[in-house]
Design an enzyme around this catalytic site. Structure first.
Site, mmCIF file in Angstrom:
data_model
loop_
_atom_site.group_PDB
_atom_site.id
_atom_site.type_symbol
_atom_site.label_atom_id
_atom_site.label_comp_id
_atom_site.label_asym_id
_atom_site.label_seq_id
_atom_site.Cartn_x
_atom_site.Cartn_y
_atom_site.Cartn_z
ATOM 1 N N GLY A 1 0.827 -1.176 -0.180
ATOM 2 C CA GLY A 1 -0.002 -0.034 0.069
ATOM 3 C C GLY A 1 0.975 1.272 0.143
ATOM 4 N N GLY B 1 -0.172 2.602 7.368
ATOM 5 C CA GLY B 1 -0.133 1.436 8.362
ATOM 6 C C GLY B 1 0.560 0.258 8.503
ATOM 7 C CE LYS B 2 3.257 -0.090 3.103
ATOM 8 N NZ LYS B 2 2.693 1.336 3.074
ATOM 9 C CB THR B 3 6.028 0.358 9.097
ATOM 10 O OG1 THR B 3 6.302 0.492 7.913
ATOM 11 C CG2 THR B 3 7.223 -0.329 10.029
ATOM 12 C CB SER C 1 -5.543 2.236 -16.466
ATOM 13 O OG SER C 1 -4.665 3.136 -15.616
ATOM 14 N N PRO D 1 2.646 4.801 1.258
ATOM 15 C CG PRO D 1 4.221 6.060 0.672
ATOM 16 C CD PRO D 1 2.912 5.764 0.171
ATOM 17 N N GLY D 2 2.325 5.502 4.614
ATOM 18 C CA GLY D 2 1.532 6.017 5.707
ATOM 19 C C GLY D 2 0.117 5.535 5.998
ATOM 20 C CE LYS E 1 -6.175 3.394 -11.518
ATOM 21 N NZ LYS E 1 -6.252 2.592 -12.986
HETATM 22 P P1 ADP Z 1 3.617 2.795 6.181
HETATM 23 O O1 ADP Z 1 4.471 1.750 6.797
HETATM 24 O O2 ADP Z 1 2.406 2.047 5.670
HETATM 25 O O3 ADP Z 1 4.359 3.886 5.448
HETATM 26 P P2 ADP Z 1 3.337 3.439 8.996
HETATM 27 O O4 ADP Z 1 3.041 2.091 9.700
HETATM 28 O O5 ADP Z 1 4.714 3.908 9.245
HETATM 29 O O6 ADP Z 1 2.841 3.546 7.591
HETATM 30 O O7 ADP Z 1 2.121 4.527 9.457
HETATM 31 C C1 ADP Z 1 2.407 5.900 9.642
HETATM 32 C C2 ADP Z 1 1.854 6.360 11.076
HETATM 33 O O8 ADP Z 1 0.313 6.273 10.708
HETATM 34 C C3 ADP Z 1 2.185 5.482 12.295
HETATM 35 O O9 ADP Z 1 2.272 6.430 13.241
HETATM 36 C C4 ADP Z 1 0.994 5.085 12.362
HETATM 37 O O10 ADP Z 1 0.649 4.747 13.735
HETATM 38 C C5 ADP Z 1 -0.511 5.700 11.909
HETATM 39 N N1 ADP Z 1 -1.405 4.897 11.324
HETATM 40 C C6 ADP Z 1 -1.444 4.441 10.147
HETATM 41 N N2 ADP Z 1 -2.567 3.458 9.886
HETATM 42 C C7 ADP Z 1 -3.183 4.065 11.186
HETATM 43 C C8 ADP Z 1 -4.795 3.278 11.811
HETATM 44 N N3 ADP Z 1 -5.310 2.622 10.797
HETATM 45 N N4 ADP Z 1 -4.846 3.663 13.096
HETATM 46 C C9 ADP Z 1 -4.015 4.404 13.813
HETATM 47 N N5 ADP Z 1 -2.955 4.873 13.281
HETATM 48 C C10 ADP Z 1 -2.486 4.551 11.894
#
Ligand code: ADP
Length: 758
Positions: free
Chosen positions: A341, A346-348, A661, A343-344, A704
């Site tokens: 997905g 919530g993957k990590t 697309s 960035p940001g 999208k």
């Molecule tokens: P990714 O690895 O996808 O780039 P991160 O896991 O680093 O994203 O997430 C970025 C920030 O957003 C983190 O501080 C995370 O705790 C917060 N975050 C992302 N998704 C959620 C969610 N569903 N609920 C609460 N916090 C979230």
């Protein structure tokens, strides 16, 4: 008559020996008196008194008589040999006919004496160093003939009892003493060898015990010293201790000991010392103990996941399944999860929650931009500056052997001259191989089979097939505005406030302000910029409070601009005026979904096609297809393409958009251009087209659609084959956006008013 039976000894004539009176009485049918006759009978096998039969008795025996009697003893002297006839035994009483069996005196007395003296000194010599002697030294010195010596040492003779009897039976004195001498010396030698072997063994045991005792003592003293002067603990000693306590397997230990020995030889000034130090520091810092898997409680795990992350229902469900499978199998199993997905999204951080749910340690290993296999598998120690690979480094940082390891950005591995890092990664992730993963730097295998690997990526496009096959893709499509709002309120804002050290007394951020940040100050699928914005608001508030400027900072929609000192992002939003030739498309990028405007224009010319924007070759093909389709659909307008130059522009940002697309968008834009009919920018569309005019399926639909909603689009045309993917699209998007599946290009053209509806 006193009958004495014996086994495996020799009783020869001319020997005096004391016997217990009690014993003699039990062997006689009357009271014992001086002058009583005694017969010593040799048995063929060992028998208890009372069990002996006539057949057990050898035919030649020794006779003697009682010489004197004391309080409880009697002295018996043997006088010669006898041949026994018609022996009868009844319990303990014997009867026998006997005849004297004289010796053949074929040896001269002095010779016989020499033989005796030699044997006696050999006996004394052999036993001189031992405390044990067959009789005391004085007794031995009192022996007067060879028969005496043999009788008293006969139990020492290491020959079978038949051979002993053969000596007794032998009539010739010369032959008999020769047999005796031979058996005697052989036995002495055997005794010597045995006792030497025994003492050698004892010696080495003794040495071992001694060494251990000394070592223990040394360790104790050393520890005492170390306590007094902790600053003096040498590296060698430190590592000796660490290696001993580490629980390493044998291979690892012997490698570590080898390095330790080199370190000792090298000495602190040696130029390899640092390298050896680093190695030992690394391997002893690893956890070598097999961690027991804690009890898994699914309810607790679910609770932890829910607490940390809002939404992501499906992802959490899948994670719980994985955890359940692990609980059943009592080990790592199931496929490796790959979170894909923008960035940001919530993957990590969800990886971190998995660790928390399983009560295991968490470690993140970033793989982005790795182009050298050695970064994963380590450098061989022969290189200067050699280092362990990132996997083992991660294990070391985790401090355990079973962490949850998030391998970040597996899509960003680069393959070039440094080898193929993805193949090394494949080995790491392969349950068949990873129990003996050998990092080149460590040079000994380490068991990775207890590590729970979770991978993340922005896209699966760049992940090599074999690697992708090992993993199960779980997509993180990004959040809708209302989800972002919830995430901001429940998670991001409280965390941001805590980090800045302020509380609700110091700051209030209105809901409208949060919504405005989401829609006007960030443009993303995830929540990373949102988080940064909230962090920055809290920092700004902290400054104001500390400086005394304000007691409480009120953030509203209206003062955001002032606080951020930045104007809102201008979204690719509804265009001011509609113009023919311009159509809104949707694109998928690694940062999530986005909208794009395809602009087309005829200029005076001779049929050239000009394409600008960062779209590349794939787009060029799509433009050609669109032109052909439009010429076919509007044959009367075909000449326009001959008489003009066509300019196609996609005002792309820096992100490369996905070309194919955009097929339907291009075709619609050109149709609009040739017909002069403008298309409302509130329509957006995505889909490949074929030369038959069929709209074909595309990827990244959830992203999208989310982008379309964000940008204010009202209706979206999607390929009808993508309808199944709508189940992955957030409820909010589906209700707020009109989604129209289409099969033919004409369906779109009819709907936007370029052609008559069919
Ligand atoms: P990714 O690895 O996808 O780039 P991160 O896991 O680093 O994203 O997430 C970025 C920030 O957003 C983190 O501080 C995370 O705790 C917060 N975050 C992302 N998704 C959620 C969610 N569903 N609920 C609460 N916090 C979230």
């Amino acid at each position: 008559m006193i009958y004495i039976t014996y086994y495996n000894m020799l009783s020869l004539p001319d020997v005096s020996c004391y016997f217990q009176l009690e014993y003699l009485k039990s062997r006689s049918d009357k009271a014992i008196s001086v002058g009583d006759k005694v017969i010593f009978m040799m048995l063929k096998s060992q028998k208890k008194a009372g069990e002996v039969t006539a057949e057990d008795i050898y035919p030649v025996a020794t006779r003697g008589s009682v010489e004197s009697i004391g309080d409880d003893w009697a002295l018996i002297r043997t006088t010669g040999r006898v041949a026994l006839d018609s022996v009868s035994v009844n319990g303990n009483s014997f009867n026998a006919e006997m005849r004297a069996r004289p010796d053949i005196e074929d040896m001269d007395a002095s010779e016989l004496n020499d033989r005796f003296q030699r044997m006696r000194s050999a006996l004394l010599k052999t036993f001189q160093d031992t405390e044990w002697l067959p009789g005391s030294r004085n007794t031995i010195m009192r022996w007067t003939n060879i028969n005496e010596l043999v009788t008293f040492t006969s139990t020492l003779l290491q020959i079978p009892s038949e051979d002993k009897y053969a000596i007794l039976e032998e009539d010739s004195v010369s032959r008999r003493t020769e047999m005796i001498e031979k058996a005697f010396y052989e036995s002495l030698e055997l005794y010597k060898v045995n006792s030497e072997a025994k003492s050698a063994q004892e010696k080495s045991n003794e040495q071992l015990y001694r060494e251990q005792a000394i070592r223990r003592q040394m360790n104790f003293l050393q520890e005492e010293l170390d306590k007094l002067h902790p600053e003096n603990i040498t590296d060698v000693r430190k590592f000796e201790k660490k290696i001993a306590e580490s629980g390493m397997n044998d291979t690892a230990r012997s490698e570590a000991e080898k390095v330790l020995n080199r370190m000792k030889q090298e000495g602190q000034d040696g130029h390899e010392y640092g390298m050896l130090y680093d190695y030992l520091d690394f391997v002893t810092g690893l956890s070598w103990k097999k961690e027991r898997m804690g009890k898994i409680d699914l309810k607790v795990a679910q609770k932890v996941l829910d607490e940390d992350h809002f939404g992501l229902k499906k992802t959490k469900e899948r994670i719980i399944q994985q955890i359940a499978v692990m609980a059943l199998n009592k080990k790592q199993s199931g496929s490796i999860l790959l979170f894909v997905g923008a960035p940001g999204t919530g993957k990590t951080s969800i990886g971190q929650s998995i660790a928390k749910a399983l009560k295991r340690s968490y470690v993140r290993v970033s793989l982005g931009g790795i182009r050298d296999e050695a970064e994963i598998r380590g450098h061989r120690r022969t290189y200067i500056g050699a280092m362990p690979g990132r996997i083992m480094d991660g294990i070391r940082r985790s401090g355990t052997s079973n962490p949850v390891m998030v391998l970040d950005e597996v899509d960003k591995l680069v393959r070039d001259y440094g080898g193929d890092p993805s193949s090394a990664l494949l080995e790491v992730l392969d349950p068949e191989q990873n129990s003996t993963f050998t990092d080149h730097y460590m040079n000994v295998p380490y068991d990775l089979s207890d590590v729970l690997f979770v991978c993340t990526a922005n896209t699966t496009d760049t992940i090599p097939e074999p690697l992708l096959n090992r993993m199960e893709v779980i997509s993180f499509p990004g959040y809708s505005a209302s989800e972002k709002f919830e995430i901001a309120k429940r998670h991001l804002l409280p965390k941001a406030m805590k980090k800045a050290g302020i509380s609700e007394k110091n700051i209030s951020i209105s809901d409208d302000a949060i919504k405005s940040i989401i829609s006007d100050y960030t443009m993303e699928a995830g929540v990373r910029s949102l988080k940064n914005r909230l962090d920055s608001l809290c920092r700004i508030a902290a400054v104001k409070i500390v400086s005394g400027e304000e007691k409480k900072v009120e953030v509203t929609k209206d003062n955001l601009r002032e606080l951020f000192d930045a104007s809102p992002i201008r979204h690719d939003h509804v265009l001011e005026a509609k113009r023919p030739g311009i159509v809104t498309g949707l694109a998928w990028t690694q940062a999530g979904g986005d909208i794009l405007f395809i602009e087309t224009l005829f200029t005076k010319g001779d049929g050239k096609v000009i394409i600008t924007g960062q779209l590349g070759d794939v787009m060029r093909e799509s433009v050609q297809i669109a032109i052909s389709l439009v010429k076919a659909m509007f044959p009367e307008k075909a000449d326009l393409f001959k008489e003009n130059d066509l300019h196609v522009h996609v005002p792309a940002g820096s992100v490369p958009k996905d070309g194919p697309s955009a097929g339907i968008t291009l075709t619609t834009a050109l149709s609009s251009l040739v017909t002069g009919k403008a298309v409302s920018p509130e329509y957006a569309m995505t889909g490949e087209v074929s030369l038959r005019g069929v709209v074909m399926p595309i990827g990244g639909l959830p992203e999208k659609l989310m982008a379309a909603l964000r940008a204010g689009v009202k209706e979206v045309f999607i390929p009808d084959e993508n309808v199944d993917d709508l189940k992955d699209v957030a409820e909010e998007v589906r209700t707020n956006l009109k989604i129209t599946p289409v099969h033919y290009v004409e369906d779109v053209l009819g709907r936007v008013g370029i052609i008559e509806k069919k």
